[in-house]
Motif scaffolding. Sequence first.
Motif, PDB file in Angstrom:
ATOM      1  N   ILE A 101      49.207 -89.392  26.922  1.00  0.00           N
ATOM      2  CA  ILE A 101      48.393 -90.589  26.718  1.00  0.00           C
ATOM      3  C   ILE A 101      49.112 -91.814  27.273  1.00  0.00           C
ATOM      4  O   ILE A 101      48.513 -92.650  27.969  1.00  0.00           O
ATOM      5  CB  ILE A 101      48.071 -90.775  25.225  1.00  0.00           C
ATOM      6  N   LEU A 102      50.399 -91.902  27.016  1.00  0.00           N
ATOM      7  CA  LEU A 102      51.169 -93.036  27.512  1.00  0.00           C
ATOM      8  C   LEU A 102      51.449 -92.911  29.002  1.00  0.00           C
ATOM      9  O   LEU A 102      51.342 -93.890  29.747  1.00  0.00           O
ATOM     10  CB  LEU A 102      52.483 -93.150  26.733  1.00  0.00           C
ATOM     11  N   ALA A 103      51.813 -91.716  29.443  1.00  0.00           N
ATOM     12  CA  ALA A 103      52.116 -91.511  30.864  1.00  0.00           C
ATOM     13  C   ALA A 103      50.902 -91.778  31.738  1.00  0.00           C
ATOM     14  O   ALA A 103      51.038 -92.251  32.877  1.00  0.00           O
ATOM     15  CB  ALA A 103      52.637 -90.095  31.082  1.00  0.00           C
ATOM     16  N   ASN A 104      49.710 -91.493  31.219  1.00  0.00           N
ATOM     17  CA  ASN A 104      48.470 -91.725  31.968  1.00  0.00           C
ATOM     18  C   ASN A 104      47.972 -93.164  31.833  1.00  0.00           C
ATOM     19  O   ASN A 104      46.892 -93.494  32.329  1.00  0.00           O
ATOM     20  CB  ASN A 104      47.378 -90.769  31.484  1.00  0.00           C
ATOM     21  N   ASP A 105      48.742 -94.003  31.158  1.00  0.00           N
ATOM     22  CA  ASP A 105      48.417 -95.419  30.979  1.00  0.00           C
ATOM     23  C   ASP A 105      47.100 -95.615  30.246  1.00  0.00           C
ATOM     24  O   ASP A 105      46.363 -96.579  30.492  1.00  0.00           O
ATOM     25  CB  ASP A 105      48.384 -96.132  32.331  1.00  0.00           C
ATOM     26  N   GLU A 106      46.814 -94.715  29.298  1.00  0.00           N
ATOM     27  CA  GLU A 106      45.613 -94.851  28.479  1.00  0.00           C
ATOM     28  C   GLU A 106      45.862 -95.733  27.259  1.00  0.00           C
ATOM     29  O   GLU A 106      44.916 -96.225  26.636  1.00  0.00           O
ATOM     30  CB  GLU A 106      45.125 -93.472  28.039  1.00  0.00           C
ATOM     31  N   ALA A 107      47.113 -95.918  26.892  1.00  0.00           N
ATOM     32  CA  ALA A 107      47.485 -96.759  25.760  1.00  0.00           C
ATOM     33  C   ALA A 107      48.953 -97.117  25.884  1.00  0.00           C
ATOM     34  O   ALA A 107      49.703 -96.487  26.641  1.00  0.00           O
ATOM     35  CB  ALA A 107      47.210 -96.044  24.435  1.00  0.00           C
ATOM     36  N   ASP A 108      49.363 -98.110  25.125  1.00  0.00           N
ATOM     37  CA  ASP A 108      50.768 -98.536  25.109  1.00  0.00           C
ATOM     38  C   ASP A 108      51.548 -97.892  23.978  1.00  0.00           C
ATOM     39  O   ASP A 108      52.783 -97.875  23.994  1.00  0.00           O
ATOM     40  CB  ASP A 108      50.837-100.059  24.966  1.00  0.00           C
ATOM     41  N   ALA A 109      50.834 -97.386  22.972  1.00  0.00           N
ATOM     42  CA  ALA A 109      51.463 -96.718  21.844  1.00  0.00           C
ATOM     43  C   ALA A 109      50.425 -95.812  21.197  1.00  0.00           C
ATOM     44  O   ALA A 109      49.221 -95.953  21.437  1.00  0.00           O
ATOM     45  CB  ALA A 109      51.987 -97.731  20.826  1.00  0.00           C
ATOM     46  N   VAL A 110      50.910 -94.864  20.378  1.00  0.00           N
ATOM     47  CA  VAL A 110      49.994 -94.000  19.632  1.00  0.00           C
ATOM     48  C   VAL A 110      50.214 -94.223  18.144  1.00  0.00           C
ATOM     49  O   VAL A 110      51.337 -94.438  17.682  1.00  0.00           O
ATOM     50  CB  VAL A 110      50.190 -92.512  19.977  1.00  0.00           C
ATOM     51  N   LEU A 111      49.124 -94.195  17.418  1.00  0.00           N
ATOM     52  CA  LEU A 111      49.156 -94.308  15.960  1.00  0.00           C
ATOM     53  C   LEU A 111      48.797 -92.956  15.367  1.00  0.00           C
ATOM     54  O   LEU A 111      47.739 -92.392  15.680  1.00  0.00           O
ATOM     55  CB  LEU A 111      48.164 -95.363  15.492  1.00  0.00           C
TER      56      LEU A 111
END
Length: 359
Positions: free
Chosen positions: A316-326
């Motif tokens: 998710i982060l590597a694909n630049d879909e978000a800056d962090a995960v919750l």
Amino acid sequence: MSALFQPFRLRDVTVPNRVWMAPMCQYSAAPAGPDTGAPNDWHFAHYAARAAGGTGLILVEATAVSAEGRISPYDLGIWNDTQVEAFRRITRFLVSQGTVPGIQLAHGGRKASTDQPWKGGAPVGPDTYGWQPVAPSPVAFDERHPVPDELTVTQIGEVIGQFADAARRALAAGFEVAEIHGAHGYLINEFLSPHSNHRTDAYGGSYENRTRFALEVVDAVREVWPDDKPLFFRISATDWLEDGGWTADDTVRFAADLRAHGIDLLDVSTGGNASGVHIPTGPGYQVPFAARVKAGTSLSVAAVGLITEAEQAEKILANDEADAVLLGRELLRNPSWARHAARELGGEVHVPDQYHRSV
């Protein structure tokens, strides 16, 4: 190097990694008496365990800005100094473990005054610590919930002031991040959506009017929240209605407005404002909504929703879909998820000296 274990800086606050704990109500505070709404031993143990497990940021559960703003009588609150002092114990420990302490400021609106979910979660009345809920319009959430009282313009101003006062107390309690709860069918979300907001005054009707209350809350909180500390906003990116609800397009538009009013990160969830809708859940089912905001605005974004595996979070982060995960339920199951993910991905995470044998 793992993207999941890179630090993330917002204003003058640096979170040591991108594994964050989503706010999840524990429904475990005293419903009455001098300790009403104050965190207790359960809350301390609950949050301390996740901090010791390496979680970078912990957002404490929905914490009511007033007694009648609680989702249930057993919710946390931050409307008095007794509650502030009890929170300090938690924030001190989180900081000692390298975890950034955050808090979600909330008002339950028409979904307030309900029982603990393991007791069925039905609305409760004055004989069981309950009260009459309020909302933008006198429209019940579903057939179980009572019709709420419609807020007057004067009362709206009072609630905005309660959010600001809660932010001041959150700062005094030692929190480094504040999040305004604008999701899941609670008061701010109710104003945003035409499904629940049927007003005809300056707070209803057009997009500009329906977003007015949320932006006035943001402005009031941002005015008292220090410039060097970040302010988040949690949103339900869609009501999951085919017609007559808040949409993903609305969310992208609103994200830009929030950025202009001083919000630093959008915590993107979905649903909760309309009963009986079909939500197509699955691994990472809400991530595309976060990705749309990230692609369409300059606002930082966190993704949430059935994120359970380290490699999934990393992508998710590597694909630049978000800056962090919750993470929510996964951190309930495994308080040391961050430490295990770091081992799997080759990242580094804080480990208490007492747990050195676990590395």
